[in-house]
Scaffold this active site. Sequence first.
Site, PDB file in Angstrom:
ATOM      1  N   GLY A   1      22.748  -4.049 -25.200  1.00  0.00           N
ATOM      2  CA  GLY A   1      21.804  -4.395 -26.258  1.00  0.00           C
ATOM      3  C   GLY A   1      20.462  -3.714 -26.179  1.00  0.00           C
ATOM      4  O   GLY A   1      19.805  -3.500 -27.199  1.00  0.00           O
ATOM      5  N   ASP A  33      17.415 -15.275 -24.352  1.00  0.00           N
ATOM      6  CA  ASP A  33      17.966 -16.478 -24.953  1.00  0.00           C
ATOM      7  C   ASP A  33      17.731 -17.659 -24.006  1.00  0.00           C
ATOM      8  O   ASP A  33      16.629 -18.190 -23.943  1.00  0.00           O
ATOM      9  CB  ASP A  33      19.445 -16.252 -25.258  1.00  0.00           C
ATOM     10  N   LYS A  46      13.685 -16.237 -27.697  1.00  0.00           N
ATOM     11  CA  LYS A  46      13.964 -17.485 -28.409  1.00  0.00           C
ATOM     12  C   LYS A  46      13.428 -18.656 -27.582  1.00  0.00           C
ATOM     13  O   LYS A  46      14.150 -19.192 -26.730  1.00  0.00           O
ATOM     14  CB  LYS A  46      15.471 -17.664 -28.616  1.00  0.00           C
ATOM     15  N   VAL A  94      21.085 -13.585 -34.288  1.00  0.00           N
ATOM     16  CA  VAL A  94      20.467 -12.391 -34.852  1.00  0.00           C
ATOM     17  C   VAL A  94      21.240 -11.130 -34.476  1.00  0.00           C
ATOM     18  O   VAL A  94      21.896 -11.066 -33.433  1.00  0.00           O
ATOM     19  CB  VAL A  94      19.000 -12.250 -34.404  1.00  0.00           C
TER      20      VAL A  94
END
Length: 209
Positions: free
Chosen positions: A52, A111, A139, A161
Amino acid sequence: MQPEDVAGDLTKVLHTEAEIQARIAELCRRIEADDAAALDEQPLLLVGVLKGAVMVMADLARELRIPVEMDWMAVSSYGSSTRSSGVVRILKDLDTELAGRRVLIVEDIIDSGLTLSWLVENLRSRGPRSVEVCALLRKPEAQRIAVDVTYCGFDIPDEFVIGYGLDYAERYRNLRAVGVLARHVYEHEETDAVELDEQEDGGVPAGEG
Protein backbone atom coordinates in the site's frame (compact mmCIF):
# COMPACT_ATOMS: atom_id res chain seq x y z
CA MET A 1 -7.19 6.58 -12.94
CA GLN A 2 -9.43 9.43 -11.83
CA PRO A 3 -12.45 9.26 -9.48
CA GLU A 4 -14.82 9.79 -12.39
CA ASP A 5 -13.50 6.58 -13.95
CA VAL A 6 -14.93 4.57 -11.04
CA ALA A 7 -17.66 6.94 -9.90
CA GLY A 8 -20.16 4.13 -9.45
CA ASP A 9 -17.83 2.39 -6.98
CA LEU A 10 -17.31 5.41 -4.71
CA THR A 11 -19.62 7.01 -2.21
CA LYS A 12 -17.39 10.07 -1.86
CA VAL A 13 -13.88 11.38 -2.42
CA LEU A 14 -12.10 12.18 0.84
CA HIS A 15 -8.94 13.74 -0.59
CA THR A 16 -8.12 14.70 -4.16
CA GLU A 17 -4.79 14.21 -5.87
CA ALA A 18 -4.01 17.92 -5.48
CA GLU A 19 -4.77 17.84 -1.76
CA ILE A 20 -2.58 14.77 -1.29
CA GLN A 21 0.35 16.28 -3.17
CA ALA A 22 0.08 19.53 -1.24
CA ARG A 23 0.05 17.70 2.07
CA ILE A 24 3.01 15.51 1.11
CA ALA A 25 4.96 18.66 0.26
CA GLU A 26 4.16 20.09 3.72
CA LEU A 27 5.30 16.88 5.42
CA CYS A 28 8.52 16.90 3.39
CA ARG A 29 9.39 20.41 4.54
CA ARG A 30 9.01 19.22 8.14
CA ILE A 31 11.11 16.12 7.49
CA GLU A 32 13.83 18.25 5.89
CA ALA A 33 13.90 20.62 8.87
CA ASP A 34 14.18 17.71 11.29
CA ASP A 35 16.90 16.13 9.14
CA ALA A 36 18.97 19.32 9.27
CA ALA A 37 18.62 19.40 13.05
CA ALA A 38 19.71 15.76 13.37
CA LEU A 39 23.31 16.53 12.30
CA ASP A 40 23.73 13.02 10.89
CA GLU A 41 26.16 12.30 8.06
CA GLN A 42 24.18 9.26 6.92
CA PRO A 43 21.07 9.77 4.77
CA LEU A 44 17.65 9.23 6.29
CA LEU A 45 16.46 5.68 5.58
CA LEU A 46 12.88 5.43 4.31
CA VAL A 47 11.28 2.05 4.97
CA GLY A 48 8.16 1.46 2.90
CA VAL A 49 5.57 -1.13 3.88
CA LEU A 50 4.38 -3.12 0.88
CA LYS A 51 2.16 -2.92 -1.01
CA GLY A 52 0.00 0.00 0.00
CA ALA A 53 2.79 2.46 0.71
CA VAL A 54 4.29 2.32 -2.79
CA MET A 55 2.56 5.52 -3.99
CA VAL A 56 3.25 7.46 -0.79
CA MET A 57 6.86 6.30 -0.71
CA ALA A 58 7.51 7.31 -4.31
CA ASP A 59 5.96 10.76 -4.01
CA LEU A 60 7.52 11.43 -0.62
CA ALA A 61 11.01 10.47 -1.81
CA ARG A 62 10.73 12.57 -4.97
CA GLU A 63 9.50 15.61 -3.07
CA LEU A 64 12.24 15.49 -0.44
CA ARG A 65 15.19 17.82 -1.07
CA ILE A 66 17.62 15.83 1.05
CA PRO A 67 19.56 12.63 0.35
CA VAL A 68 17.59 9.53 1.34
CA GLU A 69 17.92 5.80 1.01
CA MET A 70 14.97 3.46 0.52
CA ASP A 71 14.21 -0.10 1.54
CA TRP A 72 11.04 -2.20 1.75
CA MET A 73 9.32 -4.60 4.11
CA ALA A 74 6.25 -6.76 3.74
CA VAL A 75 4.50 -8.08 6.83
CA SER A 76 1.29 -9.99 7.42
CA SER A 77 -0.87 -10.13 10.50
CA TYR A 78 -3.66 -12.22 9.06
CA GLY A 79 -4.15 -14.68 6.26
CA SER A 80 -7.54 -15.30 4.71
CA SER A 81 -9.88 -13.55 7.12
CA THR A 82 -10.68 -9.96 7.96
CA ARG A 83 -9.55 -10.38 11.54
CA SER A 84 -5.98 -10.13 12.71
CA SER A 85 -4.52 -13.48 13.71
CA GLY A 86 -2.41 -11.75 16.36
CA VAL A 87 0.71 -13.25 14.82
CA VAL A 88 2.88 -11.05 12.61
CA ARG A 89 4.95 -12.66 9.89
CA ILE A 90 7.71 -10.97 7.92
CA LEU A 91 7.14 -11.77 4.25
CA LYS A 92 10.01 -9.60 3.03
CA ASP A 93 12.69 -8.26 5.34
CA LEU A 94 14.99 -5.28 4.88
CA ASP A 95 18.25 -5.53 2.97
CA THR A 96 19.74 -2.64 4.96
CA GLU A 97 21.48 -2.86 8.33
CA LEU A 98 19.79 -0.47 10.77
CA ALA A 99 22.50 -0.07 13.39
CA GLY A 100 23.01 3.64 14.02
CA ARG A 101 20.60 4.69 11.27
CA ARG A 102 17.70 7.12 11.40
CA VAL A 103 14.68 5.21 10.11
CA LEU A 104 11.40 6.63 8.85
CA ILE A 105 8.67 4.04 8.34
CA VAL A 106 6.40 5.15 5.49
CA GLU A 107 2.82 3.88 5.65
CA ASP A 108 -0.28 4.40 3.55
CA ILE A 109 -2.77 4.05 6.41
CA ILE A 110 -2.90 3.38 10.13
CA ASP A 111 -5.97 1.43 11.17
CA SER A 112 -5.89 -0.49 14.47
CA GLY A 113 -2.16 0.13 14.93
CA LEU A 114 -1.45 -3.46 15.96
CA THR A 115 0.93 -4.48 13.20
CA LEU A 116 2.59 -1.07 12.97
CA SER A 117 3.27 -1.12 16.70
CA TRP A 118 4.92 -4.53 16.30
CA LEU A 119 6.93 -3.28 13.34
CA VAL A 120 8.23 -0.23 15.20
CA GLU A 121 9.41 -2.40 18.09
CA ASN A 122 10.97 -4.93 15.73
CA LEU A 123 13.00 -2.26 13.94
CA ARG A 124 14.00 -0.61 17.22
CA SER A 125 15.44 -3.92 18.37
CA ARG A 126 17.95 -3.75 15.51
CA GLY A 127 19.89 -0.86 17.03
CA PRO A 128 18.91 2.15 14.93
CA ARG A 129 19.57 5.69 16.08
CA SER A 130 15.83 6.40 15.85
CA VAL A 131 12.61 5.02 14.37
CA GLU A 132 9.77 7.35 13.40
CA VAL A 133 6.55 6.95 11.41
CA CYS A 134 5.11 8.86 8.48
CA ALA A 135 1.60 7.90 7.39
CA LEU A 136 -0.61 9.46 4.76
CA LEU A 137 -3.84 8.42 6.47
CA ARG A 138 -4.90 7.58 10.01
CA LYS A 139 -8.22 6.32 11.40
CA PRO A 140 -8.39 7.54 15.02
CA GLU A 141 -11.73 5.80 15.64
CA ALA A 142 -10.31 2.41 14.64
CA GLN A 143 -7.11 2.63 16.65
CA ARG A 144 -6.71 -0.15 19.21
CA ILE A 145 -3.14 0.52 20.28
CA ALA A 146 -1.32 3.84 20.51
CA VAL A 147 1.37 4.43 17.90
CA ASP A 148 3.50 7.57 17.91
CA VAL A 149 3.15 9.08 14.42
CA THR A 150 5.64 11.88 13.77
CA TYR A 151 4.25 12.87 10.38
CA CYS A 152 0.56 12.33 9.52
CA GLY A 153 -1.15 13.47 6.36
CA PHE A 154 -4.85 13.23 7.15
CA ASP A 155 -7.11 11.82 9.85
CA ILE A 156 -10.07 10.12 8.19
CA PRO A 157 -13.32 8.43 9.31
CA ASP A 158 -13.41 4.70 10.04
CA GLU A 159 -14.61 3.77 6.56
CA PHE A 160 -13.34 1.42 3.86
CA VAL A 161 -11.12 3.62 1.70
CA ILE A 162 -9.36 2.96 -1.60
CA GLY A 163 -6.98 4.75 -3.91
CA TYR A 164 -3.45 6.08 -3.85
CA GLY A 165 -2.09 2.62 -3.12
CA LEU A 166 -5.04 1.34 -1.10
CA ASP A 167 -6.90 -1.51 -2.70
CA TYR A 168 -9.88 -3.78 -2.64
CA ALA A 169 -8.91 -7.24 -3.97
CA GLU A 170 -5.93 -5.60 -5.73
CA ARG A 171 -8.13 -3.09 -7.55
CA TYR A 172 -8.15 0.72 -7.24
CA ARG A 173 -4.52 1.14 -6.15
CA ASN A 174 -3.92 3.41 -9.14
CA LEU A 175 -6.80 5.73 -8.30
CA ARG A 176 -5.35 9.26 -8.08
CA ALA A 177 -7.37 10.16 -4.98
CA VAL A 178 -8.58 8.62 -1.74
CA GLY A 179 -12.24 7.73 -1.63
CA VAL A 180 -14.76 5.62 0.26
CA LEU A 181 -15.62 2.36 -1.48
CA ALA A 182 -19.33 1.79 -1.99
CA ARG A 183 -20.65 -1.10 0.05
CA HIS A 184 -22.32 -2.76 -2.94
CA VAL A 185 -18.86 -3.47 -4.40
CA TYR A 186 -17.88 -5.89 -1.65
CA GLU A 187 -20.85 -6.77 0.55
CA HIS A 188 -22.04 -9.56 -1.75
CA GLU A 189 -18.68 -11.32 -1.85
CA GLU A 190 -17.66 -14.05 0.57
CA THR A 191 -14.70 -12.83 2.62
CA ASP A 192 -12.83 -16.11 2.36
CA ALA A 193 -13.17 -16.14 -1.42
CA VAL A 194 -11.03 -13.04 -1.81
CA GLU A 195 -7.24 -13.13 -1.68
CA LEU A 196 -6.41 -10.60 1.00
CA ASP A 197 -3.46 -8.31 0.56
CA GLU A 198 -1.78 -7.13 3.73
CA GLN A 199 -2.55 -3.71 5.08
CA GLU A 200 -0.53 -2.07 7.78
CA ASP A 201 -2.49 -3.73 10.57
CA GLY A 202 -5.31 -5.96 9.42
CA GLY A 203 -8.87 -6.17 10.65
CA VAL A 204 -10.35 -4.54 7.57
CA PRO A 205 -12.30 -5.75 4.53
CA ALA A 206 -10.32 -7.38 1.74
CA GLY A 207 -7.31 -5.31 0.85
CA GLU A 208 -7.35 -1.67 1.88
CA GLY A 209 -3.60 -1.64 2.10
